[in-house]
Design a protein around this motif. Sequence first.
Motif, short mmCIF file in Angstrom:
data_model
loop_
_atom_site.label_atom_id
_atom_site.label_comp_id
_atom_site.label_asym_id
_atom_site.label_seq_id
_atom_site.Cartn_x
_atom_site.Cartn_y
_atom_site.Cartn_z
N ASN A 162 -28.82 11.80 26.77
CA ASN A 162 -28.64 11.77 25.33
C ASN A 162 -29.84 12.33 24.56
OD1 ASN A 162 -30.44 9.69 25.40
ND2 ASN A 162 -28.97 8.09 24.91
N ASP B 159 -27.96 17.75 18.41
CA ASP B 159 -27.41 17.12 17.20
C ASP B 159 -28.31 17.37 16.00
OD1 ASP B 159 -25.38 15.12 16.20
OD2 ASP B 159 -27.23 14.10 15.63
N LEU B 160 -29.63 17.41 16.24
CA LEU B 160 -30.57 17.59 15.14
C LEU B 160 -30.79 19.06 14.82
CD1 LEU B 160 -33.05 14.82 16.26
CD2 LEU B 160 -31.64 14.77 14.20
N ALA C 118 -31.78 10.67 11.72
CA ALA C 118 -30.49 11.30 11.45
C ALA C 118 -30.28 11.48 9.94
CB ALA C 118 -29.37 10.47 12.04
N VAL D 66 -23.27 17.22 10.86
CA VAL D 66 -23.17 15.78 11.13
C VAL D 66 -24.38 15.40 11.97
CG1 VAL D 66 -20.65 15.77 11.16
CG2 VAL D 66 -21.90 16.03 13.29
N ASN D 67 -24.83 14.19 11.85
CA ASN D 67 -25.90 13.70 12.71
C ASN D 67 -25.50 12.35 13.30
OD1 ASN D 67 -27.85 15.39 10.49
ND2 ASN D 67 -28.11 15.73 12.67
N THR D 68 -26.15 12.04 14.42
CA THR D 68 -25.72 10.90 15.21
C THR D 68 -26.85 9.90 15.41
OG1 THR D 68 -24.28 12.43 16.39
CG2 THR D 68 -24.60 10.26 17.39
N PHE E 64 -27.65 7.26 18.17
CA PHE E 64 -27.14 6.99 19.51
C PHE E 64 -27.26 5.52 19.87
CE2 PHE E 64 -28.03 11.43 19.36
CZ PHE E 64 -27.05 12.00 20.13
#
Lengths: 355, 309
Positions: free
Chosen positions: B211, B218-219, A166, A96-98, A100
């Motif tokens: 963040n 996340d990546l 993302a 999954v990617n976000t 922000f």
Amino acid sequence: MQATAASGAASLVSAAAAVTPAISLQNVVKTFGEFTAVKGLDLDIRQGEFFSLLGPSGSGKTTVLRMIAGFELPSSGRIDLAGRDVTRKAPFERDVNTVFQDYALFPHLSVAENVGYGLKLRRTSRGDRRRLVAEALEMIRLPHVADRLPSQLSGGQRQRVALARALVLRPQVLLLDEPLGALDKQLREQMQVELKQIQRTVGITFVFVTHDQEEALTLSDRVAVFNEGLVEQVGTPEDLYERPSSRFVASFLGNTNLVEGELARGLTGSDALLSIRPERIRIRQPDEPLEAAGMSSVEAVIEEIVYTGPSTRFVARTSAGQKLIVQEQNDSRASSAHRGDRVRLEWSSRFNYTV
Amino acid sequence: MAAPTIKPDITSDSTQAPVAARSGTGDTISRVLHARPKLRLAGLLALPLAWLGVLYIGSLILLFVTAFWTTDTFTSKVVPAFTLENFVEIVTVPAYQLTALRTIGIALAVTVLCAVLALPLGLYMAKVASPRMRAMLAIGITLPLWAGYLVKVFSWRITFMSGGPLDWLLAPFGLTGPGYGTAALIITLAYLWFPYMAVPVYSAFRQIPDNLFDASSDLGAKPWATVRTVAVPLLKPAFIAGSIFTFSLSLGDYIAAQFVGGKTQVIGTVIASNINLNPPLAAAFGTVPIVVVVLYLFLARKSGALKQL
């Protein structure tokens, strides 16, 4: 008409249930010290849908998103991604990617390097990386900013670069944490259209966190309404708006008239709380006859008139003291009621929703 | 009635004697200065510039001039002359070359050691520790700055003493401390100058939004990759700022070398031992760390890091 819509939705549900959900949360609890942010959540998000987590701030929606991403681990419960248990997995192990809330672009890297960051970590060859980054920038219509630093971009451009960064990894699920919150109204509406188009093109499941009910209704296939760590209702925008299951949902999504007590009993014959949307109500002269059978009506006095451009909002009060808001389009059928006028409010009885 | 008579009085007063017509000395000066910004600036900066120019730069220039003088070998008296002999000696005599290189090496080692320690500590303080723990650590790091230099160096001398606390601590593992020497000197200097590295690195860490670390993870970045590709590049200005202190202070130190350095000679100890015997040579050697630091600052400036200070 209502019945066919409901059965249509039901058949959709049964068709989708056969497929493994993109995300499945089972009895997920998250506590921070004394505070319980999420209280036993069960939620299935289907493959390819645009799903919104809607709620006021502090309702637990962002915490749920962060648990799906892996930034927070649930205190108990289980999270599956495409049928695979990822409850204790790190963010870099999840597909999954976000995007922000404040974009979180790397300030020391150019736009192209930001977008290529995840590809580089996956050891994508230099040539492929360049091509994929170029394609991603093309998709967000910003191919000319590749060499700029994030600080040299406008808010809207940063937002799109974050989206490209993302999406370039083609995740199973894209998580968006209030991505449009920092943009001004006009840009936000433009980005909503773009987001929806991009989602349709790439076919990736989008999970979208927002506190803006209008945004959620506009964009989503389905919405989960959060309140104090619990989901109050899950459904299509129409379900939530027309058939709210709780007082909270009814009042959080748009304006509504919540009617209970004597007036409610008079209208439906039961004590249940009623929700009547302001735009369903018409203003008539007190002596005008009912338009048709199956109408509800009540006499009231106009207390306040607020002109808002395309529509006008009337605040009326019945003799029993019940306040009713009426929203009227400023078209040829607009009434010419004045403050202090005694009027009869009338609406089709099928818009009396018991909550 | 008093009021009606006083009121016109005030208005007539202010028309007859406007503010600008006041004539104290201070008023005159203020009025003259108001129209002359350059004079104002000169008045503001004259004293500090004189201090800087005469006492600070002046003494450095004197040092540099002395480096070209010579010493009478019989009387040990300084003779003002012009000779490059001292510089030739420094550059050609292997002992001096080695000392200069060793000192630079020690200063670099101290800088690297401080940076390596400051990174995880800064990460912990800025991103993990509770506010209470953070405050305690901040005090802990800066507290040694308030202790006397000699006290700190002396305590390290005791620590590294043969059969001292360090040997005693390491004995159960079948090890002994390094004893007085280069290693002890590097550790002591790193201790002395650590706050100058730790504080900027910590405050730079605090300025990195959380963040960015989330985004990196996340990546697909594992923690070490995040440190390498996100934290370190963003902390570079802080590392360079800190290193200017750790490097230049280590380069100029000689007391620590005398206390814990054992036989290790550094530029400072050579200067100290020549200061009475041969001042021009000491002065010439004294220009070495100045030149090195100027070069270092030049490189730091070129990296662009100083712009962000």
